[in-house]
Write an enzyme that holds these catalytic residues in place. Structure first.
Site, short mmCIF file in Angstrom:
data_model
loop_
_atom_site.label_atom_id
_atom_site.label_comp_id
_atom_site.label_asym_id
_atom_site.label_seq_id
_atom_site.Cartn_x
_atom_site.Cartn_y
_atom_site.Cartn_z
N GLU A 210 -20.01 -12.31 -18.49
CA GLU A 210 -21.03 -12.74 -19.61
C GLU A 210 -21.61 -12.30 -20.28
O GLU A 210 -21.06 -11.93 -21.05
CB GLU A 210 -22.18 -12.47 -18.46
CG GLU A 210 -22.46 -10.86 -17.75
CD GLU A 210 -24.08 -10.98 -17.14
OE1 GLU A 210 -25.20 -11.91 -17.30
OE2 GLU A 210 -24.23 -9.78 -16.79
N ARG B 193 -33.70 -9.21 -5.28
CA ARG B 193 -32.07 -7.59 -6.35
C ARG B 193 -32.86 -7.01 -6.75
O ARG B 193 -32.67 -5.70 -7.61
CB ARG B 193 -32.47 -9.44 -7.55
CG ARG B 193 -31.12 -8.81 -8.55
CD ARG B 193 -30.89 -10.28 -9.83
NE ARG B 193 -32.42 -11.04 -10.23
CZ ARG B 193 -32.03 -11.60 -10.90
NH1 ARG B 193 -31.01 -12.08 -11.12
NH2 ARG B 193 -32.92 -11.93 -11.43
N LYS C 11 -30.25 -5.35 -12.33
CA LYS C 11 -31.11 -5.77 -13.43
C LYS C 11 -32.04 -4.50 -13.73
O LYS C 11 -32.63 -4.22 -13.36
CB LYS C 11 -31.96 -6.43 -13.37
CG LYS C 11 -32.36 -7.85 -14.31
CD LYS C 11 -32.81 -9.06 -13.93
CE LYS C 11 -32.91 -9.88 -14.91
NZ LYS C 11 -31.93 -10.25 -15.93
C1 LIG Z 1 -31.32 -11.56 -15.95
C2 LIG Z 1 -29.76 -11.62 -15.94
C3 LIG Z 1 -29.15 -13.04 -16.15
C4 LIG Z 1 -29.49 -14.24 -15.27
O1 LIG Z 1 -30.53 -14.16 -14.39
P1 LIG Z 1 -31.80 -15.16 -13.54
O2 LIG Z 1 -31.75 -14.68 -12.76
O3 LIG Z 1 -30.85 -16.67 -13.61
O4 LIG Z 1 -32.53 -15.41 -14.72
C5 LIG Z 1 -27.59 -12.39 -16.52
N1 LIG Z 1 -27.21 -11.65 -16.89
C6 LIG Z 1 -28.28 -10.92 -16.87
C7 LIG Z 1 -27.18 -9.42 -17.42
C8 LIG Z 1 -29.38 -11.01 -16.59
O5 LIG Z 1 -29.88 -9.73 -16.56
#
Ligand SMILES: *Cc1c(COP(=O)(O)O)cnc(C)c1O
Length: 341
Positions: free
Chosen positions: A220, A82, A184
């Site tokens: 989300e 990722r 991210k």
């Molecule tokens: C990091 C993140 C998540 C959660 O991801 P994980 O890999 O489960 O920790 C969900 N939404 C956003 C916007 C994120 O930055």
């Protein structure tokens, strides 16, 4: 190794400086070998790419101690994949194959004295990130980058049990169609700050973001994916190109199907369907699942049948199974647990 004298149970989610961090530099078109260092400060140009145009991506994962005493991380191969996807989208050079996991392993090993013991509920949070360091004033990608990893011990996410939270449907958007919602990057968080501060002022714990194009579909929250449970026990999770692919959510989907025999639908979820769901949870590394008890859309309250006292029964099963796998109490699928020591 002797553990640092820390009251693990009373730690919160805040930065606590630990002794060692990892640094690798990208210059002249390549990454150097990287090393563990003690200096927790960074000196860069006032005109660094990261400072002017927010060219930076990050990851978040945890190291913890399993029931049988190993220090492990959970599915770091997915964080490795990722961070490179995120980097590519922001014209940041990707890390060479194997580098991410090697760097995480070295950083955790160096900080072994602050990996919380099994049963404490605390974990060592790991924060890898890459950012542009050389001066950039005309809009273009930097030529030089730094990849760093620091760690910080964090307390149990739920102190005294997981209490369901109340969230609001936000009037702000999180991610544009064809934008950067799926990576991210700090930039996605900078623009969420005003929305979360506003939500907190109004007494809500979190924001639910809808798709910005039509505002009819659930995306989300600022930092966690949604998981719903229907009244007949099906797990439903939103699918969208602008959702961050949560590793926790992907793992829970697998657990639901393969460990619990539940039916799972990964599809577009209309906001109008939400009132018919039985349970709702937010998934991410920090909490695994935070139960949602109430969703408020401009004064219209949707009260999930699971209530405001505890997690819904299916959410609880998912939570117990995944945390059981993580802690070594339940056999993990092959490759999920990366043993560091
Ligand atoms: C990091 C993140 C998540 C959660 O991801 P994980 O890999 O489960 O920790 C969900 N939404 C956003 C916007 C994120 O930055």
């Amino acid at each position: 190794m002797e553990k640092k004298n820390i009251d693990w149970g009373s730690l919160g989610f805040g930065y606590v400086k630990t002794d060692f961090r990892y640094v690798s530099n990208f210059k002249d078109g390549k990454w150097d070998d990287g090393a563990i260092v003690t200096d927790d400060t960074i000196t860069i140009s006032e005109c660094a790419g990261v400072l002017q145009y927010a060219q930076t991506v990050f990851e978040g994962l945890k190291a913890y101690t399993t029931e049988d005493g190993h220090i492990v991380t959970f599915r770091p191969d997915l964080n490795a994949e990722r961070i490179n996807n995120s980097a590519a989208r922001l014209e940041i050079p990707v890390l060479p194959e194997g580098r991410f996991i090697d760097a995480v392993t070295k950083t955790v090993k160096a900080n072994e004295n602050v990996v919380p013991p099994y049963g404490s509920g605390a974990t060592l949070y790991i924060r890898p990130y890459i950012f542009g360091v050389n001066p950039v004033i005309g809009v273009k990608p930097a030529d030089e980058y730094q990849f760093r990893i620091f760690t910080t011990p964090v307390g149990p996410y739920f102190k005294g049990g997981a209490k369901p939270i109340t969230i609001k449907v936000s009037d702000f958007d999180r991610a544009a169609p064809h934008g950067t919602g799926h990576i991210k990057a700090g930039l996605n968080y900078a623009m969420s700050l005003h929305a979360i501060v506003t939500a907190h002022h109004e007494g809500f714990d979190e924001n639910m973001y809808l798709d910005p194009a039509t505002r009819t579909k659930v995306e989300e929250t600022g930092g966690a994916n949604f998981l719903f449970v229907t009244k007949d026990g099906k797990v439903v999770t939103p699918k969208s190109d602008s959702i961050l692919p949560s590793i926790t959510r992907r793992s829970l989907v697998y657990v639901a199907k393969e460990y619990l025999g539940l039916e799972v639908e990964e599809r577009e979820v209309l906001f109008s369907e939400v009132k018919d769901f039985a349970e709702c949870g937010l998934c991410g590394t920090a909490a695994v699942i935070s139960p949602v008890g109430k969703i408020v859309d401009h004064g219209n309250e949707i009260c999930l049948p699971s209530g405001m006292q505890e997690m819904g029964p299916v959410t609880k099963k998912l939570y117990d199974t995944l945390t059981g796998i993580q802690m070594g109490r339940i056999e993990a699928p092959k490759g999920w647990i990366h043993v560091i020591e």
